[in-house]
Structure formats: structure tokens, C-alpha cells
Design a protein around this motif. Structure first.
Motif: not given
Length: 60
Positions: A29-30, A38-41, A46-47
Motif C-alpha cells: 500500500l505504501i 513522495v508519500f501521499d497519505e 484510499e488504497l
């Protein structure tokens, strides 16, 4: 066999089982929640929701 039991429990609404499956798939998922390194929280959330919906629809 253990995952099948976990999946059945998650489908029946067991929150601990659902959380365990999320933990198991968290690296994937990450990875898919990264945009331009860039990590999108929001995307991660959503995932995670999509994964939970798939668990409920999955037929064993």
C-alpha cells in the motif's frame, strides 16, 4: 490455511483481522501511495479502503 481463517474473520467484521490484513499489505500500500517519491497519505487511506472493500467481496 491461516490466511483463509484471517480472511473469513475479516469478512465477518472482525476489526483485529481486518487490521492484521492491512498490516500484512502495508508495504504494498505504501509503495503504491508514492507519487514522485513522495508519500501521499490520502492515497494510502484510499488504497486501504479499497483493500477492505475487496476483502468483503472476496469469495472463498
Amino acid at each position: 490455511m491461516e490466511f483463509e481463517n484471517l480472511l473469513n474473520a475479516a469478512k465477518q467484521g472482525n476489526l483485529e483481522a481486518q487490521e492484521e490484513i492491512i498490516r500484512m499489505y502495508k508495504p504494498l500500500l505504501i509503495k503504491n501511495a508514492m507519487e514522485r517519491n513522495v508519500f501521499d497519505e490520502d492515497l494510502f487511506q484510499e488504497l486501504s479502503i479499497i483493500l477492505l472493500n475487496c476483502i468483503m467481496k472476496f469469495r472463498i
